[in-house]
Design an enzyme around this catalytic site. Structure first.
Site, mmCIF file in Angstrom:
data_model
loop_
_atom_site.group_PDB
_atom_site.id
_atom_site.type_symbol
_atom_site.label_atom_id
_atom_site.label_comp_id
_atom_site.label_asym_id
_atom_site.label_seq_id
_atom_site.Cartn_x
_atom_site.Cartn_y
_atom_site.Cartn_z
ATOM 1 N N ARG A 39 0.817 -1.210 0.000
ATOM 2 C CA ARG A 39 0.000 0.000 0.000
ATOM 3 C C ARG A 39 0.855 1.265 0.000
ATOM 4 O O ARG A 39 0.431 2.302 -0.533
ATOM 5 C CB ARG A 39 -0.942 -0.013 1.211
ATOM 6 C CG ARG A 39 -2.030 -1.066 1.102
ATOM 7 C CD ARG A 39 -3.018 -0.995 2.239
ATOM 8 N NE ARG A 39 -4.117 -1.923 2.039
ATOM 9 C CZ ARG A 39 -5.158 -2.022 2.845
ATOM 10 N NH1 ARG A 39 -5.233 -1.264 3.922
ATOM 11 N NH2 ARG A 39 -6.119 -2.888 2.585
ATOM 12 N N LYS A 176 -19.923 -15.183 4.672
ATOM 13 C CA LYS A 176 -21.366 -15.045 4.860
ATOM 14 C C LYS A 176 -22.045 -14.426 3.648
ATOM 15 O O LYS A 176 -21.566 -13.443 3.094
ATOM 16 C CB LYS A 176 -21.653 -14.184 6.093
ATOM 17 C CG LYS A 176 -21.195 -14.796 7.415
ATOM 18 C CD LYS A 176 -21.567 -13.893 8.578
ATOM 19 C CE LYS A 176 -21.156 -14.500 9.910
ATOM 20 N NZ LYS A 176 -21.526 -13.638 11.057
ATOM 21 N N GLY A 330 -8.829 -7.198 -0.504
ATOM 22 C CA GLY A 330 -9.087 -8.029 0.663
ATOM 23 C C GLY A 330 -8.391 -9.375 0.614
ATOM 24 O O GLY A 330 -7.240 -9.505 0.184
ATOM 25 N N GLY A 353 -13.579 -3.882 0.801
ATOM 26 C CA GLY A 353 -14.910 -3.339 1.040
ATOM 27 C C GLY A 353 -15.256 -2.217 0.091
ATOM 28 O O GLY A 353 -16.396 -2.105 -0.381
#
Length: 394
Positions: A39, A176, A330, A353
């Site tokens: 990053r 999920k 991610g 996200g």
């Protein structure tokens, strides 16, 4: 997708001071050593572009979750040392989240951040889905633009929404269904096929009448998954699985527990932890036939070497296909690096996200703030400061 202002829109920068919001939320080992500086390196094109045009550059970032107060465990000092090696002229402020006003979007904090600066650049794509003070506040005060990293993310991910090469295939994994329900619904309106792996596949498999044993399954989402499976867009689910037997512990092979290949039905007491080799091959075929592939989420618990086969196979197929390949940040970005194929991807997003929210909604708070400033060119706060400056001058 609406464009955002770019660095060239800032005009001449010689002798001007620029505040750059970066995302240097890097993993640390023992709180002192950077485990992966990706990053930091990703922001260098923007930082060096500004420096080359004579600007004085101050960067700011968050690091971890220090809960709005100074915490030495989350000091940016290790990051500052690495940045000094890569771009010594850039000053790095202390962790933004040491300030409670950062996550609360306090206008007072934003005003303090911009004090003494002439322009603002947002290059923190991974944080731009948050309406935090350092993300949406500075454009109210300063001429603002997107950095090279942020602009590239918008270009690539916006292209997936607006004009993908077809067939367009999305490969989703993760834990999920509820965490990704919004993006699943949005993608089903865009893609030609959806591939589902990871723990979330067990809720879909149960919706198709399969037994899931002790696998993670969201009972409250089964009916909704059944509706999605009955929809017009094909959804590919695994037809074989890798399962861990009773007594086994994820991440600890020495704990015991059998590992077995099973079909789409998981025996009682067993836990599905990866897609099987047959499904991995099938998913690879779908990827190879695509024109565009978006991948977000691993196919299994790839951190455990016993259960990395499915994710590794998808990573290899992504590297080999002639399709445009986009990795949605991610865990999937970490998996691409783990299996050594990250450099074979057309684009690896720096925000998991943020990438999902941009695909789902078509915009992010940080992007909207940049466009609003660019559209108006001024605002009440800025106008008031100009008036005060004019009065002082007279």
């Amino acid at each position: 997708m609406l464009p955002v202002p770019c660095l060239e829109d800032l005009g001449a920068l010689e002798g001007r001071s620029v505040l750059v919001r970066v995302d240097f939320n890097v993993p640390l080992t023992n709180g002192t050593e950077i485990a992966d500086d990706l990053r930091i390196r990703a922001a260098l094109p923007t930082l060096r572009w500004l420096l080359a045009r004579g600007a004085t550059v101050t960067a700011c970032t968050h690091l971890g979750r220090p809960k709005g107060r100074p915490d030495p465990r989350y000091s940016v000092q290790p990051v500052r040392r690495r940045l000094e090696e890569l771009a010594a002229e850039v000053e790095l402020l202390e962790n933004l989240r040491f300030e409670p006003g950062e996550t609360a979007n306090d206008p007072g904090l934003a005003e303090r951040l911009v004090e003494g600066h002439d322009a603002y650049v947002n290059d923190a794509f991974g944080a731009s889905h948050r309406a935090h003070a350092s993300i949406v506040g500075p454009p109210r005060w300063l001429p603002s633009a997107a950095g090279r990293l942020l602009a590239r993310e918008v270009e690539v991910l916006g292209g997936l929404r607006d004009a993908p090469r077809r067939p367009f295939v999305a490969v989703l994994g993760g834990a999920k269904v509820s965490d990704k329900l919004g993006v699943i619904d949005a993608l089903l309106e865009m893609v030609d096929a959806l591939v589902i792996g990871g723990a979330m596949c067990f809720t879909f498999l149960k919706a198709r009448g399969h037994r899931v044993g002790a696998s993670l399954c969201e009972e409250s989402m089964v009916d909704h998954c059944r509706e999605l499976l009955d929809g017009p867009t094909p959804i590919h689910l695994p037809y074989d699985l890798t399962a861990l037997g009773p007594g086994g512990v994820l991440g600890d092979p020495a704990a015991g527990g059998d590992v077995r290949q099973v079909g789409a039905d998981v025996p009682d007491g067993w836990m599905g932890v990866d897609i099987g080799p047959g499904s991995a091959a099938q998913f690879g075929d779908v990827i190879h036939e695509a024109g565009t592939v978006f991948w977000n989420g691993p196919m299994g618990v790839f951190e455990d070497p016993r259960f990395g086969g499915g994710t590794g196979a998808v990573a290899a197929a992504m590297a080999e296909t002639r399709a445009l390949t986009v990795v949605g940040g991610g865990d999937s970005a970490a998996a691409a690096r783990r299996f050594g194929v990250d450099r074979d991807m057309d684009h690896v997003s720096t925000g998991g996200g943020a990438s999902l929210e941009l695909i789902e909604k078509g915009d992010l708070p940080g992007l909207a703030a940049l466009r609003q400033r660019n559209a108006t060119g001024s605002n009440a706060a800025g106008d008031e400061r100009d008036k005060q400056g004019g009065a002082d001058a007279t």
